[in-house]
Design a protein around this motif. Sequence first.
Motif, PDB file in Angstrom:
ATOM      1  N   HIS A   1       7.711   1.585  13.809  1.00 36.72           N
ATOM      2  CA  HIS A   1       6.478   1.602  14.574  1.00 36.72           C
ATOM      3  C   HIS A   1       5.235   0.511  14.331  1.00 36.72           C
ATOM      4  O   HIS A   1       4.914  -0.285  14.978  1.00 36.72           O
ATOM      5  N   VAL A   2       5.095   0.662  12.829  1.00 41.39           N
ATOM      6  CA  VAL A   2       4.248  -0.470  12.221  1.00 41.39           C
ATOM      7  C   VAL A   2       4.785  -1.950  12.496  1.00 41.39           C
ATOM      8  O   VAL A   2       3.800  -2.854  12.986  1.00 41.39           O
ATOM      9  N   ALA A   3       5.954  -2.157  12.264  1.00 40.07           N
ATOM     10  CA  ALA A   3       6.577  -3.284  12.739  1.00 40.07           C
ATOM     11  C   ALA A   3       6.450  -3.763  14.266  1.00 40.07           C
ATOM     12  O   ALA A   3       6.181  -5.225  14.498  1.00 40.07           O
TER      13      ALA A   3
ATOM     14  N   ALA B   1       9.413   1.631   0.195  1.00 37.96           N
ATOM     15  CA  ALA B   1      10.494   0.459   0.297  1.00 37.96           C
ATOM     16  C   ALA B   1      10.426  -0.141   1.590  1.00 37.96           C
ATOM     17  O   ALA B   1      10.439  -1.526   1.689  1.00 37.96           O
ATOM     18  N   ALA B   2      10.241   0.525   2.611  1.00 39.80           N
ATOM     19  CA  ALA B   2      10.166  -0.046   4.005  1.00 39.80           C
ATOM     20  C   ALA B   2       8.897  -0.768   4.229  1.00 39.80           C
ATOM     21  O   ALA B   2       8.788  -1.852   4.726  1.00 39.80           O
ATOM     22  N   TYR B   3       7.911  -0.376   3.486  1.00 38.69           N
ATOM     23  CA  TYR B   3       6.462  -1.097   3.627  1.00 38.69           C
ATOM     24  C   TYR B   3       6.590  -2.345   2.890  1.00 38.69           C
ATOM     25  O   TYR B   3       5.808  -3.345   3.227  1.00 38.69           O
TER      26      TYR B   3
ATOM     27  N   ALA C   1       6.802  -8.189   2.616  1.00 36.93           N
ATOM     28  CA  ALA C   1       7.189  -9.533   2.471  1.00 36.93           C
ATOM     29  C   ALA C   1       7.464 -10.315   3.629  1.00 36.93           C
ATOM     30  O   ALA C   1       7.348 -11.509   3.651  1.00 36.93           O
ATOM     31  N   GLU C   2       7.646  -9.659   4.916  1.00 37.44           N
ATOM     32  CA  GLU C   2       7.767 -10.493   5.994  1.00 37.44           C
ATOM     33  C   GLU C   2       6.642 -10.805   6.805  1.00 37.44           C
ATOM     34  O   GLU C   2       6.668 -11.732   7.520  1.00 37.44           O
ATOM     35  N   ASP C   3       5.657 -10.005   6.606  1.00 36.89           N
ATOM     36  CA  ASP C   3       4.435 -10.700   7.348  1.00 36.89           C
ATOM     37  C   ASP C   3       3.041 -10.638   6.396  1.00 36.89           C
ATOM     38  O   ASP C   3       2.480  -9.620   6.073  1.00 36.89           O
TER      39      ASP C   3
END
Length: 399
Positions: free
Chosen positions: A158-160, A189-191, A196-198
């Motif tokens: 949802h955050v992504a 881990a997901a956060y 890293a992605e944004d």
Amino acid sequence: MTDLTHRLAPLRLGRSMGLLQQVAEDEALSGRELTLGGRNMLSFASCSYLGLEMEPALKDAAIAATQAYGTQFSASRAFISAPPYAEAEALLSQITGRPSLLVPSTSLGHQAALPLLVGPDDLVLIDVQAHASLHVAAQLLKAQGIRVQTVGHSAPDHVARKLRASDAPRVWLLIDGVYSMIGDVAPFAAYDRLLAEDERLTLYIDDAHATGWCGDRGQGMALDRWPDHPRVLVALSLNKSFACAGGCLALASDEQAEAVRAFGPAMTFSGPVQPPMLGAILASARLHLSNDLAERQSALRQRVAHFNAGAKALDMPLACEDETPMRYIRIGDVGRTVAAATALQTAGYFMASVAPPAVSARDVGLRMTITAHHTMSDIDALLTALSDALAASLQAAAE
């Protein structure tokens, strides 16, 4: 019936049944037991997870600071601070590994930092189950005209999606490290992948319920995961496992710390942490920086693991199996929860019976906390009593 009377009715009923807003009747406390309604009970309602509130070093330090500096130092920190403040913040910075500020409470820390650090064009996302103090701070941001949106609980997907849909220069995500009611751990881990992605993403983490018992210096889960990440800011509590008072903001730079210290309203216009607790903070911090901490943390984890294993063996409906000191049994029915809590008190066990608005209707249940004060025998006895109370409440509901 007025709206206020209607809202107060469940509270008054819970209070009359001995489940809510009770006052311990003891002349002295041990941390393990308390007295209610003339009955001695084992307490599973304390957030002092390491049991340090009874540590002689902390009590002696609070007394010594009171003797040296009085019961209060009543002045705004904008002008002057009590003598122990500088040493307290220096020790807290050693624990966090970051520039750190001692704040009157974790809640006021949020209110000092977020309105100052969040920019007018930023987007703020907040986990629906984040601590109420974060939601209060989010309302202050809304009042400043900043966009605030709720995201699902521990829902990185949802955050992504929100990140992809936003053109904001920065996006803040407000979460707990360990969620205070059910005791579940955020999906770090997901956060981490999202960070890293944004590069627009900043995490602001209330890690109050991980402070002290987690991390090799008691720095909590978030700082253990991200010791020096420039886009991870962490608020800690000194009111729970740390066994003192106040909170700690672990910031990403000296400049951030200086700005929050100078301009955060809750830093300038609220009362400071007072000398007795400053003395206790110094003693607790030194303990956290000592070799003694690891053994205390390990002993607590053993107790939590023992509870989880026992609950699983009894097929008890734990809301989550994370090894955190907050344990929660989701019942989903107010009547059954009240019946179980009342039966447990009769058997000599006090814990929190939780209903809306603290949780959703489907999450109504029993919240208990494991601390260093409890023995393995205490935990075994609690599990047996829980099993009996849940079975009896289910049978009563069926009749």
